[in-house]
Design an enzyme around this catalytic site. Structure first.
Site, short mmCIF file in Angstrom:
data_model
loop_
_atom_site.label_atom_id
_atom_site.label_comp_id
_atom_site.label_asym_id
_atom_site.label_seq_id
_atom_site.Cartn_x
_atom_site.Cartn_y
_atom_site.Cartn_z
CB CYS A 20 -5.16 27.22 -1.95
SG CYS A 20 -6.01 28.79 -2.08
CG ASP A 454 -1.12 -16.51 8.07
OD1 ASP A 454 -0.68 -17.53 7.53
OD2 ASP A 454 -0.90 -16.20 9.26
CG ASP A 653 1.45 -13.26 11.79
OD1 ASP A 653 2.06 -12.80 10.80
OD2 ASP A 653 1.69 -14.36 12.29
#
Length: 763
Positions: A20, A454, A653
């Site tokens: 379905c 980072d 960030d």
């Protein structure tokens, strides 16, 4: 968070199996006004991305087009507005689920009340159970048949949805699981009815007894009851996947006290709160909406939202978020963001969106489910005809083979394997402070072998602090007070670090005369008649200040340790060296160590100079460092790693790291700034760096869980379809009973759901 208005969500009712959802998804993707679509069987939703220009005629027209297309498939679609209150939506869904379970439970009770005596009557003589003569198949064959028919009719009526949904879909050329059940039980019923007519018209007891052998009412009745039981157990199990949403919903109180202009308070429903309202927050109560502290102070338990285990002190002007718990003092807050705009509501929306998404690994199961049902019908028909014409089986036995193959091969387990695991995993991730935006991010997290960090704000705290102070010929506090006096007029981050430490020590500063900022070098000025210089070596050299070899060695040592040296000179002589650094997060070394233990390559990117970057990386336990890179340079580093065949996760960030986050296979945004982070990455880390380990571990556990479910779903069909088709008969073994086939099919679906629920215990 991916709150893209171009992604529209629809609820789709009536889907029974993987075929379905696969067929609905395929039909939607074929529409010219739709760019992409995913349909999830697990939560009964579709996520649709309109094509360019599809909304030019208005949103209502597009919604109508989608709902009409779904309705033509035999299902019912309804639009879920993006700004709907998540609590209201969840409550309506829970109410619908409870009502659905109540209906299933009533049907189930009805079916078993009649199915058990039906089987006892039909099979009693085979099991040595005595039947009264008026009900005996030998003495009263017609009553025996009619009594079974009377017991079967309530079961058929109770399970009418199999026929009501399955037969129209079959006639449309889009059969699903209900179609298989309808065909199998329908064939058994029709043949039983014909046999009942033969008994009634029999000219002799021998003919009547022969016709009795063609009664399969008990197979049809018990089959419907067993499959209904499986679907009920499956539905009950699936309700447990929403416990993560339930937990988040319960973080918001239903009532709150609003401050009145006369100073009194009035209790009102949270949904009646408007921006600007002032609310009284008492100890032990949860914050109802996002806002700021207007008066008073307290400590908040924010673990429910950010995972921060330590209480956070708040005072006038500080932000507070819905769902956090007020621990100590009472305070008054001013509402800023209410309803669906709160951070908690957006997190709930993100989790719901992720639970309705699909992972790429689901594509295989979807493609198979789409063609599986027609293939099963072909296999069932071929097997029955082969046994009837070439195996010399009676028609009734060949019919049992037909019914058994149809029922045992229902692709429920196949269609549920992936979406159930994704639903449970994304919910569990939210409980652990890791928000997965979609199934693709969840799956990709499980494949990562390289993690790129980072530096500033990710591995470090993101705010420079004074970490060392060396004074010559004066007290440390005196030197710090002079430096703070010079920096009082500067907005530079290094200046804020010096001023912050002076304020922390309670030092008073003197007035500065003749202040001058020297770009890229430092500041100068006069304090209490003394000429002061504060900056780097170049500033001091330009003003004729020379350093001794010991002083130069100290400056080099600080730089090698990742600190930025600030040199303070008074009246032409160096009197102090201040070391400013952005300190590592306390958890950083442990996280890096654990990631390496998980087999990941770890790299650090930084815009700092090589010496400072390597000093920070050394303390973090990272050997692979790329320094002096701008945001576009970070993106190029990620691209280079990918060209080497690495699966890269980027942790940043969410601001200057956006290009690299977008380029990475999985972008992980630190959730300290919720608004920014939710837009930036594929994964939001509400609990900071430890969330990286959680994301990788959860991704790997989910992939393992999906593979196990798919393996058993495939293995189940590979093993049982041939058995149902009568392979064992070739070797003198038994044929599979349709009732056993129904029980096995239901068990397979429930086992897949239970396997997915194991992810709820992920640590």
């Amino acid at each position: 968070m991916n709150n893209n208005p171009e992604i529209l969500r629809f609820r789709i009712d009536g889907m029974a199996c993987g075929a379905c959802s696969a067929r609905s998804q395929k039909a939607l993707c074929k529409m010219k006004d739709i760019d992409s679509a995913t349909v999830s069987l697990a939560d009964g939703t579709a996520q649709v991305r309109p094509a360019e220009g599809a909304l030019d005629n208005g949103l209502d027209a597009f919604i109508q087009e989608v709902t009409d297309r779904v309705d033509k498939l035999g299902f019912k679609a309804s639009y879920l507005p993006p700004d709907v209150d998540e609590h209201d939506l969840w409550e309506s869904e829970q109410e619908k689920t409870r009502a659905d379970l109540a209906v299933r439970r009533r049907h189930l009770v009805t079916e078993f009340i009649f199915a058990v005596p039906l089987v006892a009557v039909a099979m009693g003589s085979h099991w040595g159970m005595p039947l009264p003569s008026w009900l005996s198949p030998h003495d009263s064959p017609l009553i025996f048949a009619l009594f079974q028919l009377l017991l079967a009719l309530p079961i058929i009526w109770s399970g009418r949805d199999f026929y009501r949904h399955g037969i129209p879909l079959l006639l449309r050329g889009a059969p699903n699981m209900d179609s298989l059940v309808a065909m199998g039980t329908g064939a058994a019923l029709l043949y039983s009815l014909w046999s009942t007519l033969e008994i009634a018209a029999a000219a002799s007891p021998e003919e009547a007894h022969q016709a009795v052998m063609g009664l399969y009412y008990e197979s049809a009745g018990m089959l419907i009851a067993l499959i209904s039981l499986g679907k009920y157990l499956e539905a009950v199990s699936r309700t447990r996947t929403s416990e993560a949403i339930r937990g988040l919903m319960e973080l918001t109180p239903e009532q709150v006290e609003r401050m009145l202009p006369d100073g009194g308070v009035k209790e009102i429903p949270v949904r009646a709160v408007m921006p600007g309202d002032r609310l009284l927050i008492k100890p032990g109560s949860r914050i109802p909406v996002d806002g700021v502290v207007a008066s008073g102070a307290s400590s908040l338990d924010m673990s429910s939202l950010t995972g921060e285990s330590m209480p956070v002190d708040v005072a006038e002007g500080d932000e507070v978020n819905a769902g956090t718990l007020n621990i100590s003092g009472a305070f008054v807050m001013e509402a800023r963001r209410v309803g669906s705009d709160t951070a908690l509501a957006r997190i709930i929306h993100l989790v719901r969106e992720a639970q309705g998404s699909k992972a790429p690994i689901a594509g295989l199961a979807d493609r198979i489910s789409l063609y599986f049902v027609p293939a099963v019908m072909g296999v069932a028909t071929a097997a029955a005809l082969a046994w009837l014409f070439f195996g010399n089986l009676p028609f009734g036995d060949a019919l049992r083979v037909f019914v058994a193959v149809l029922v045992v091969a229902c692709p429920c387990a196949l269609g549920l394997a992936t979406p159930m695991s994704i639903m449970v995993a994304t919910g569990r991730g939210a409980q652990l402070g890791v928000l997965m935006k979609n199934g693709t991010a969840l799956e990709a997290s499980g494949h990562l072998d390289t993690i790129v960090f980072d530096k500033t704000g990710t591995l470090t705290e993101g705010s420079p602090r004074l970490v060392s102070l060396h004074a010559e010929g004066m007290d440390e506090n005196e030197a710090l007070a002079l430096a703070a006096a010079l920096e009082a007029g500067s907005e530079h981050p290094l200046a804020r670090a010096v001023l912050g430490e002076a304020e922390k020590r309670g030092l008073s500063t003197s007035t500065v005369e003749d202040f001058c900022a020297v770009g890229g070098a430092g500041v100068t000025g006069r304090v209490e008649g003394h000429e002061l210089l504060l900056g780097n070596e170049r500033l001091l050299a330009d003003h004729g200040v020379t350093l001794s070899s010991e002083q130069k060695a100290l400056v080099v040592s600080l730089a090698d340790d990742g600190q930025t040296p600030l040199l303070l000179a008074r009246d032409g002589a160096l009197v102090s060296v201040l070391g400013v650094a952005d300190p590592l997060r306390e958890e950083t070394p442990g996280v890096i160590r654990d990631l390496r233990a998980m087999g990941c390559r770890v790299m650090m990117l930084s815009g700092d100079n090589e010496r400072t970057a390597r000093a920070v990386a050394s303390r973090a336990g990272i050997d692979d460092v790329v320094a002096g890179v701008l945001p576009d340079g970070k993106e190029k580093v990620v691209a280079r790693l990918q060209s080497e065949g690495r699966r890269v996760g980027m942790v940043g960030d969410g601001i200057n790291d956006a290009p690299a986050l977008a380029r990475a296979d999985v972008g992980m945004a630190m959730g300290s700034g919720i608004d920014v982070a939710m837009e930036a990455g594929d994964v939001v880390l509400l609990r900071g760096l430890p969330g990286v380990k959680t994301a990788l571990g959860l991704g790997r556990a989910t992939l393992s869980n999906i593979r196990l479910s798919l393996f058993w779903a495939f293995a189940y069909n590979v093993l049982l379809v041939p058995v149902a088709a009568g392979v064992l008969l070739l070797f003198g073994g038994p044929a599979m009973s349709p009732m056993l086939a129904g029980a096995a099919m239901s068990l397979s679906s429930v086992s897949v759901v239970l396997n997915a629920l194991r992810l709820r215990t992920f640590r």
